[in-house]
Design a protein around this motif. Structure first.
Motif, PDB file in Angstrom:
ATOM      1  N   HIS A   1       0.868  -1.175   0.000  1.00  0.00           N
ATOM      2  CA  HIS A   1       0.000   0.000   0.000  1.00  0.00           C
ATOM      3  C   HIS A   1       0.907   1.227   0.000  1.00  0.00           C
ATOM      4  O   HIS A   1       1.569   1.535   0.995  1.00  0.00           O
ATOM      5  CB  HIS A   1      -0.909  -0.016   1.230  1.00  0.00           C
ATOM      6  CG  HIS A   1      -1.961   1.048   1.210  1.00  0.00           C
ATOM      7  ND1 HIS A   1      -1.774   2.292   1.786  1.00  0.00           N
ATOM      8  CD2 HIS A   1      -3.207   1.069   0.654  1.00  0.00           C
ATOM      9  CE1 HIS A   1      -2.848   3.023   1.612  1.00  0.00           C
ATOM     10  NE2 HIS A   1      -3.743   2.308   0.934  1.00  0.00           N
TER      11      HIS A   1
ATOM     12  N   LYS B   1      -5.003  -6.972  -1.080  1.00  0.00           N
ATOM     13  CA  LYS B   1      -5.443  -6.124  -2.182  1.00  0.00           C
ATOM     14  C   LYS B   1      -6.895  -5.680  -1.958  1.00  0.00           C
ATOM     15  O   LYS B   1      -7.768  -6.491  -1.663  1.00  0.00           O
ATOM     16  CB  LYS B   1      -5.333  -6.876  -3.505  1.00  0.00           C
ATOM     17  CG  LYS B   1      -5.648  -6.018  -4.726  1.00  0.00           C
ATOM     18  CD  LYS B   1      -5.413  -6.793  -6.022  1.00  0.00           C
ATOM     19  CE  LYS B   1      -5.708  -5.916  -7.238  1.00  0.00           C
ATOM     20  NZ  LYS B   1      -5.485  -6.664  -8.508  1.00  0.00           N
ATOM     21  N   GLY B   2      -7.136  -4.398  -2.126  1.00  0.00           N
ATOM     22  CA  GLY B   2      -8.474  -3.846  -1.944  1.00  0.00           C
ATOM     23  C   GLY B   2      -8.780  -3.384  -0.534  1.00  0.00           C
ATOM     24  O   GLY B   2      -9.847  -2.808  -0.284  1.00  0.00           O
ATOM     25  N   ALA B   3      -7.844  -3.613   0.400  1.00  0.00           N
ATOM     26  CA  ALA B   3      -8.079  -3.222   1.789  1.00  0.00           C
ATOM     27  C   ALA B   3      -7.980  -1.712   1.962  1.00  0.00           C
ATOM     28  O   ALA B   3      -7.229  -1.034   1.259  1.00  0.00           O
ATOM     29  CB  ALA B   3      -7.083  -3.916   2.717  1.00  0.00           C
ATOM     30  N   THR B   4      -8.726  -1.198   2.921  1.00  0.00           N
ATOM     31  CA  THR B   4      -8.673   0.209   3.306  1.00  0.00           C
ATOM     32  C   THR B   4      -7.921   0.316   4.625  1.00  0.00           C
ATOM     33  O   THR B   4      -8.286  -0.356   5.597  1.00  0.00           O
ATOM     34  CB  THR B   4     -10.084   0.790   3.481  1.00  0.00           C
ATOM     35  OG1 THR B   4     -10.801   0.657   2.259  1.00  0.00           O
ATOM     36  CG2 THR B   4     -10.028   2.250   3.903  1.00  0.00           C
TER      37      THR B   4
ATOM     38  N   SER C   1      -9.259  -2.654   6.812  1.00  0.00           N
ATOM     39  CA  SER C   1     -10.590  -3.235   6.654  1.00  0.00           C
ATOM     40  C   SER C   1     -10.711  -3.803   5.252  1.00  0.00           C
ATOM     41  O   SER C   1     -10.272  -3.185   4.278  1.00  0.00           O
ATOM     42  CB  SER C   1     -11.676  -2.161   6.858  1.00  0.00           C
ATOM     43  OG  SER C   1     -11.615  -1.613   8.147  1.00  0.00           O
ATOM     44  N   LEU C   2     -11.309  -4.973   5.158  1.00  0.00           N
ATOM     45  CA  LEU C   2     -11.578  -5.589   3.862  1.00  0.00           C
ATOM     46  C   LEU C   2     -12.893  -6.357   3.982  1.00  0.00           C
ATOM     47  O   LEU C   2     -12.990  -7.306   4.763  1.00  0.00           O
ATOM     48  CB  LEU C   2     -10.440  -6.527   3.452  1.00  0.00           C
ATOM     49  CG  LEU C   2     -10.579  -7.173   2.067  1.00  0.00           C
ATOM     50  CD1 LEU C   2     -10.668  -6.122   0.973  1.00  0.00           C
ATOM     51  CD2 LEU C   2      -9.395  -8.109   1.793  1.00  0.00           C
TER      52      LEU C   2
END
Length: 253
Positions: free
Chosen positions: A95, A123-126, A139-140
């Motif tokens: 990230h 991948k795609g986590a905040t 968070s995912l």
């Protein structure tokens, strides 16, 4: 409407061995109460990849929200991020924003590979902001991953809670009396619980040394029902000849 449900996974061999005492369950439970989210289950699990992956998949399917603590640092046993990625079927990726934030903390040459690992998220986590030591949680989907260090965990929870969809907060009504025993109350409490099936009706003995008694508590997400149940608890104590005192027993009781 029923509140959203949550599960909390405390991840770490040090908790299971007794070397470290968990300090995060209460922090999360109280924060969720305030958001109107019901913490239904807490599990403590070891730093074993297969165990973590299986448990994550089980709990994220059974509960509306899943929270974890532990295992997102720079050492070899910090495997939570990788396990979440595998459980959700996505790769770990760097990230970039988190990487640069962490890099800025260290003198040239000291941002080594171990420290860089803390910027690798599924991948795609905040990212979940870490105002204490920068290294993020994330968070995912319905999975929220946070640090195990209590001060950092608390900061992450404080940042995350306002960003979660909530509901009516948990409310409670409490009455207590001295020189009363649970056996005096059990039958009547069963009837009160029957009258208020959506609430939790509890009795909690306390001991102040020379003074002993029982505290009665009604808790739930329907404030009107809690008020009515609280009145029923007060009436119960008074009907048995005890003096009802509102609130919780004095600290130390």
């Amino acid at each position: 409407m029923a509140p959203r449900t949550a599960c909390f996974l405390v991840i770490g061999n040090e908790i299971l061995s007794g070397r470290t005492q968990d300090a995060n369950i209460r922090v999360l439970a109280q924060a969720l109460n305030g958001r109107g989210i019901r913490l239904l289950e807490v599990r403590v699990i070891p730093d074993i990849p297969e165990h973590i992956i299986t448990t994550i998949n089980d709990c994220r399917a059974r509960f509306d929200l899943l929270f974890t603590s532990g295992g997102i640092g720079p050492t070899h046993d910090d495997i939570t991020a990788a396990c979440v990625a595998e459980a959700l079927g996505v790769p770990l990726t760097c990230h970039e924003e988190s990487f640069h934030q962490l890099e800025a903390l260290f003198p040239a040459g000291e941002f080594n590979k171990a420290r860089q690992r803390m910027a690798w998220l599924p991948k795609g986590a905040t990212p979940i902001e870490n105002r204490v030591s920068t290294a993020p949680g994330f968070s995912l989907g319905n999975v929220h991953v946070m640090a195990g260090v209590p001060r950092i965990f608390q900061a992450m929870v404080g940042w995350l809670m306002p960003r979660l969809e909530g509901g009516a907060p948990l409310t409670s009504a409490s009455w207590y009396s001295y020189n009363v025993y649970e056996g005096d109350l059990a039958e009547a409490l069963t009837a009160i619980q029957h009258d208020f099936p959506t609430l939790d009706i509890g009795s909690y003995p306390f001991d102040e040394g020379q003074k002993r008694g029982v505290a009665l508590v009604a808790k739930g997400y329907d404030a009107e029902a809690v008020t009515l149940a609280g009145a029923a608890l007060r009436t119960l104590l008074a009907s048995l000849g005890f003096t009802p005192l509102e609130g919780d027993p004095p600290r130390g009781a």
